[in-house]
Design an enzyme around this catalytic site. Structure first.
Site, PDB file in Angstrom:
ATOM      1  N   GLU A 564       3.033  18.639 -32.434  1.00 12.60           N
ATOM      2  CA  GLU A 564       3.233  19.673 -31.421  1.00 12.60           C
ATOM      3  C   GLU A 564       2.427  20.918 -31.823  1.00 12.60           C
ATOM      4  OE1 GLU A 564       4.920  19.695 -28.463  1.00 12.60           O
ATOM      5  OE2 GLU A 564       4.975  17.555 -28.853  1.00 12.60           O
ATOM      6  N   SER A 582      -5.509  12.224 -27.124  1.00 14.89           N
ATOM      7  CA  SER A 582      -4.316  12.063 -27.962  1.00 14.89           C
ATOM      8  C   SER A 582      -3.229  13.036 -27.506  1.00 14.89           C
ATOM      9  CB  SER A 582      -4.651  12.329 -29.435  1.00 14.89           C
ATOM     10  OG  SER A 582      -4.974  13.698 -29.620  1.00 14.89           O
ATOM     11  N   HIS A 583      -2.026  12.832 -28.019  1.00  9.94           N
ATOM     12  CA  HIS A 583      -0.877  13.661 -27.636  1.00  9.94           C
ATOM     13  C   HIS A 583      -1.159  15.150 -27.848  1.00  9.94           C
ATOM     14  CE1 HIS A 583       3.432  14.709 -27.285  1.00  9.94           C
ATOM     15  NE2 HIS A 583       3.158  15.567 -28.245  1.00  9.94           N
ATOM     16  N   VAL A 584      -1.666  15.504 -29.041  1.00  9.50           N
ATOM     17  CA  VAL A 584      -1.856  16.920 -29.350  1.00  9.50           C
ATOM     18  C   VAL A 584      -2.960  17.529 -28.480  1.00  9.50           C
ATOM     19  CG1 VAL A 584      -3.520  16.635 -31.255  1.00  9.50           C
ATOM     20  CG2 VAL A 584      -1.973  18.592 -31.255  1.00  9.50           C
TER      21      VAL A 584
END
Length: 980
Positions: A564, A582-584
């Site tokens: 996060e 990607s998530h970040v």
């Protein structure tokens, strides 16, 4: 004189112990022998007095766990420390003690052997006393070495998983030898003195040391004498050689038989001494230098030397089973050791290593001689490559790439688990082939393998640090080793091997490739202009839950991809390379945070030097500019405007109720029953082009979890969860993990099992229970893990940040059959890096998509495609991910909460999707992958992905974030959501 003193009682942290404090005045005390008396019982250290060495500066680490030996074979290291005083008597004692400890080290596993290596390395780097008040014959030292290395050889044969560590131990220890091998050291110095008329002074003092306490220092002293003679008796050269190799005047004086004098030789002694000392060096290295190439070759290929006083009658038989022509190959190596151009030499050294490798994997009787030969060949490659650095500075990229392939091969030959390195090597060879064939993609392809190779080095370095550094710190504290030596222990191990040479070559080539491919110094993942205070951190992961009170530009050395972004952070700048999707990366774009990868170490270092300063950062398409500013500019930038005063969208969760159904099929999906993930996939069915597949789906709707938890058969679990939620409400965040663990104890109500079976079979999906009760239990465990992911740390803290009511977050479970993918992809129908609405951006990985969206290192294949020309995709970067995930035909249970895709808040990716079966990790070889090697195939697949993205964007009427897979050339879309 002796005295008797009583201990006083003391307490520390509740522990009671006895203490005796003795205050010393002056620093002339060397140590204190003592015994202990308890009532009338006298206590000794075995049969000896205890001894406290006052010269030993004991250091302890302040890091959590390290001082206590965490991550080590603690008891084994303490045994070593207990025996160190005896080991200091002579190298014979040390090697005999080490031999006695080999079995114990083996029983303690990799940490035991790492402890043995750390001890030997401390010895080899002169951090431990080699000799104290004990005379020992050279042959007794060499026999002790021989016994120790024989035992290591036996371990090498029997335990392949420990070969790399055993090889490292042997590299820190000389070969040794039975019989006259060590005795030659004693005898031949007398012959040198007699033949060259140098019986007094420094030569006699050295002879006395050699006679009683020979050590690896003697190799250096011999070399210093030869350098002194070759320099026309320049005494400065003598001292330069000694000091360069860690031998000071103080060290010479501290030998039990000290060397006080400098050499004072005459010109007419030069020729004879140089000849005799060169021969004598062979005897010294045969005992003390495991990595000496000439000595190692002689031992393996055999020799018999007759001569006046040197090696008289000494016969060494060749090792049996050497490959045909091997002696000629080794002779070629020796003949070309001093060549200015080292290419042919390195090729010969690698050929010699490759040919001996099969013998190293067998049960050769003289295996250790071959191990020492391999260590010497390895070391010589590194030395030769280092000698070529100057020549390579202005070399063509192809020449640097070739040297990278040579050093990479050398590194792979030194490591047991080398599959990833071998795949990197194949990639470099393929890149060289592309360059020779004038393929215009060669530099982009080489850049991907450069990134993968660099990643492999980082991974290996982390592995060494995990295995070696805790042992170095704990044993170093026990033995009083200087703290600076302990701090850089693992770093020095890496720097002394081929990995350091490889890293230098990669760093030299990287800017060359970036220039050819027009990559620039930055990749902009989320382009936002920001102002903030620079804060340097090692890992983004360690600060992801932190809240910064002022706008912060984080310079983070490590970003994996699942973290996060902390509150208050306006920019994340990193040398790491998470995927753009990607998530970040998605989080950064959603939160309007600048996020970029820096490829230039100098730029990154300059940024880090601005730690604490306020800077303005402006991204362009391929670059970032920044400048230091005054705080008044920050105040101006933050002044309220009419736009700021507009209230943003209100973010809230609507509480969902159980509708009485445990399972529903796709045509029942509604916003009261399931989340957007399920509804969107159901909407696609029948509307996408026939060439695009959509997996059949069913779901466990909202409220199912709460109903199962409240079932009377789960009352104990419910009571435990209530208690843990109470802990959580008081800020005890460890309760999050406890809740997740507790929920795995839930029992499935009969009606749930029955309804889910009916819905899955009615939708023509395979029912796990048909394969047996165990398979259903696997499916049920996966469902519970999805529900439990509501209490993931990342998800929980994320909802707190935006003040969402965590209790109102409901979790439906989307059930789909897994397509066992050849490739997985993610599409953003607007280019996220540039914001260009006319471009589709996508990333593709081999295997399942978890390696793309999760925290898996390396980059995916990335491409863009103009919406006006969907048949002409442009590759931006080739893949560097070392690992692919593959799975057999199975079922996946996807999280589908009501907290995903809310306006102003992206909850997607916070919760877990869990397959019924474990994925298999496979090391990827891109040189055999059609997507990489076959232009026509690649163009077809990428353009089909682009067409799919365009069609789905058109269907929903808004930009989409789409996940899908490719199986046998066919596209399957597994989910889509609005692109934020």
């Amino acid at each position: 004189m002796a005295c008797e003193s009583s201990f006083a009682e003391a307490t520390l942290d509740g522990l009671h112990y006895k203490v005796l404090e003795i205050e010393l005045h002056g620093d002339s005390y060397r140590g204190m022998p003592f015994v202990l008396r308890s009532n009338e019982t006298w206590i000794k250290n075995n049969t000896s007095d205890f001894y406290l060495d006052f010269s030993r500066q004991v250091t302890t680490s302040t890091e959590d766990g390290t001082a206590g030996g965490k991550g080590t074979a603690k008891a084994f290291l303490e045994t070593i420390a207990d025996l160190e005083e005896d080991a200091q008597r002579s190298l014979m004692h040390r090697f005999n003690i080490a031999a006695d400890l080999v079995e114990q080290a083996k029983d303690a596993g990799k940490f035991g052997l790492s402890g043995l290596f750390v001890w030997m390395r401390f010895m080899a780097t002169r951090q431990l006393i080699w000799n104290k008040n004990y005379n020992v014959k050279p042959r007794e030292i060499s026999q002790a070495q021989d016994r120790f290395t024989d035992l290591l050889q036996n371990l090498y044969k029997s335990y392949p998983q420990y070969r790399e560590m055993i090889r490292m131990i042997m590299s820190a220890v000389g070969r040794g030898g039975e019989g006259d091998v060590g005795q030659r050291i004693r005898d031949e110095i007398l012959v040198i003195q007699r033949n060259n008329n140098c019986m007094g002074g420094m030569m006699e003092e050295w002879h006395q040391k050699l006679h009683n306490n020979t050590s690896p220092d003697d190799v250096v002293i011999c070399q210093a004498l030869m350098d002194y003679l070759n320099s026309d008796l320049d005494i400065k050269v003598y001292w330069d050689t000694l000091n360069k190799n860690g031998i000071t005047k103080e060290r010479l004086l501290n030998y039990d038989h000290p060397i006080h004098s400098e050499p004072n030789l005459k010109s007419d002694q030069k020729a004879g001494l140089l000849r005799d000392l060169a021969n004598y060096m062979r005897s010294l290295k045969a005992v003390h230098s495991g990595a000496d190439l000439e000595s190692a070759i002689g031992t393996c290929t055999g020799y018999r030397t007759e001569g006046e006083g040197f090696m008289v009658g000494v016969k060494v038989n060749p090792v049996n089973g050497l490959p045909s022509g091997y002696q000629e190959l080794l002779k070629f190596v020796l003949d070309h050791l001093e060549d200015k151009s080292v290419e042919a030499l390195v090729e010969g050294l690698l050929e010699a290593r490759a040919e001996v490798r099969p013998l190293l994997c067998g049960s050769q009787e003289r295996l250790k001689d071959l191990i020492f030969l391999d260590i010497a060949l390895d070391s010589t490659v590194r030395i030769a490559v280092e000698r070529s650095y100057e020549q390579l500075k202005n070399a063509a990229p192809e020449k640097i790439m070739y040297f990278i392939s040579l050093v990479l091969e050398n590194l792979a030959l030194s490591i047991e688990d080398n599959e990833n390195l071998l795949c990197c090597l194949k990639g470099w060879n393929h890149a060289l082939s592309m360059a020779k064939n004038s393929d215009d993609q060669w530099a982009l392809y080489a850049k991907a393998h450069l990134d993968r190779t660099r990643l492999a080095l980082v991974t290996k370095g982390e592995e060494y640090h995990h295995i070696l550094q805790p042992s170095a710190e704990y044993l170093g504290s026990l033995l009083g080793v200087e703290q600076w030596t302990v701090n850089i222990f693992t770093e020095e191990i890496i720097r002394s091997g081929s990995a350091a040479s490889l890293s230098l070559l990669l760093n030299h080539l990287d800017p060359v490739l970036r220039n050819i491919t027009n990559l620039g110094s930055w990749q902009i993942i989320s382009p936002v202009e920001v102002i903030g205070y620079v804060t340097v951190v090692d890992e983004l992961l360690t600060v992801q839950n932190k809240s910064y009170g002022k706008p912060t530009v984080l310079v983070a050395n490590s970003v994996k991809g699942e973290e996060e972004i902390p509150d208050g952070v306006v920019a994340v700048l990193t040398p790491d390379m998470p995927d753009v999707l990607s998530h970040v990366s998605v989080r950064a774009r959603n939160s309007k945070v600048l996020f970029a990868t820096c490829f230039d170490p100098e730029i990154l270092s300059e940024l880090q030097r601005n730690d604490g300063k306020l800077i303005s950062v402006k991204p362009s398409t391929t670059d970032i500019s920044y400048r230091e500013i005054a705080e008044s500019e920050l105040l101006d930038a933050n002044s309220p405007t009419a736009e700021d005063n507009k209230s943003g969208p209100s973010i809230s969760l609507a509480k969902k109720q159980f509708t009485g159904k445990y399972a529903i099929c796709a045509d029942e999906f509604s916003d009261e029953m399931v989340g957007a993930k399920s509804r969107n996939i159901a909407y696609l069915k029948g509307k996408v082009p026939p060439s695009v597949g959509v997996p059949t789906s069913v779901a466990l709707p909202f409220g199912t979890f709460e109903t199962v938890l409240s079932d009377k058969m789960n009352k104990d679990v419910a009571q435990n969860v209530r208690h843990l939620k109470e802990k959580l409400s008081h800020g005890e965040f460890s309760a999050l993990q406890e809740i997740r663990h507790a929920l795995l104890e839930l029992v499935a109500p009969t009606d749930l099992v029955k309804e889910l079976k009916e819905k899955m079979q009615g939708s023509r999906m395979p029912w796990p229970g048909d394969e047996g009760q165990q398979r259903w239990e696997q499916a049920w465990m996966a469902i519970k893990k999805v529900w439990a992911s509501k209490w993931n740390e990342r998800a929980y803290f994320n909802t707190r940040k935006v003040k969402l009511d965590h209790a109102y977050l409901s979790m439906a479970v989307l059930v789909q059959e897994i397509v066992s993918a050849d490739y997985a992809f993610v599409i953003h129908t607007i280019n996220p890096s540039s914001g260009d609405r006319s471009e589709i951006y996508a990333e593709v990985v081999k295997g399942l998509g978890e390696t793309l969206v999760g925290a898996y290192p390396g980059r995916a294949l990335s491409f863009v495609c103009n919406k006006d020309d969907l048949n002409s995709p442009k590759v931006l970067g080739y893949p560097s991910k070392p690992i692919g995930l593959f799975i057999k035909q199975s079922i996946i249970f996807r999280s589908d909460s009501n907290g995903e895709d809310l306006e102003g808040y992206a909850g997607a990716g916070l919760y877990d999707s869990v397959p019924m079966d474990m994925e298999e990790e496979v090391v990827l070889d891109y040189t055999t992958d059609r997507l990489i090697t076959d232009y026509s195939f690649r163009n077809t697949i990428l353009s089909t992905i682009a067409h799919t993205g365009y069609a789905i964007e058109d269907l929903f009427g808004s930009p989409q974030d789409i996940e899908g897979v490719v199986k046998d050339g066919k596209i399957f879309v597994v989910q889509t959501r609005p692109q934020m």
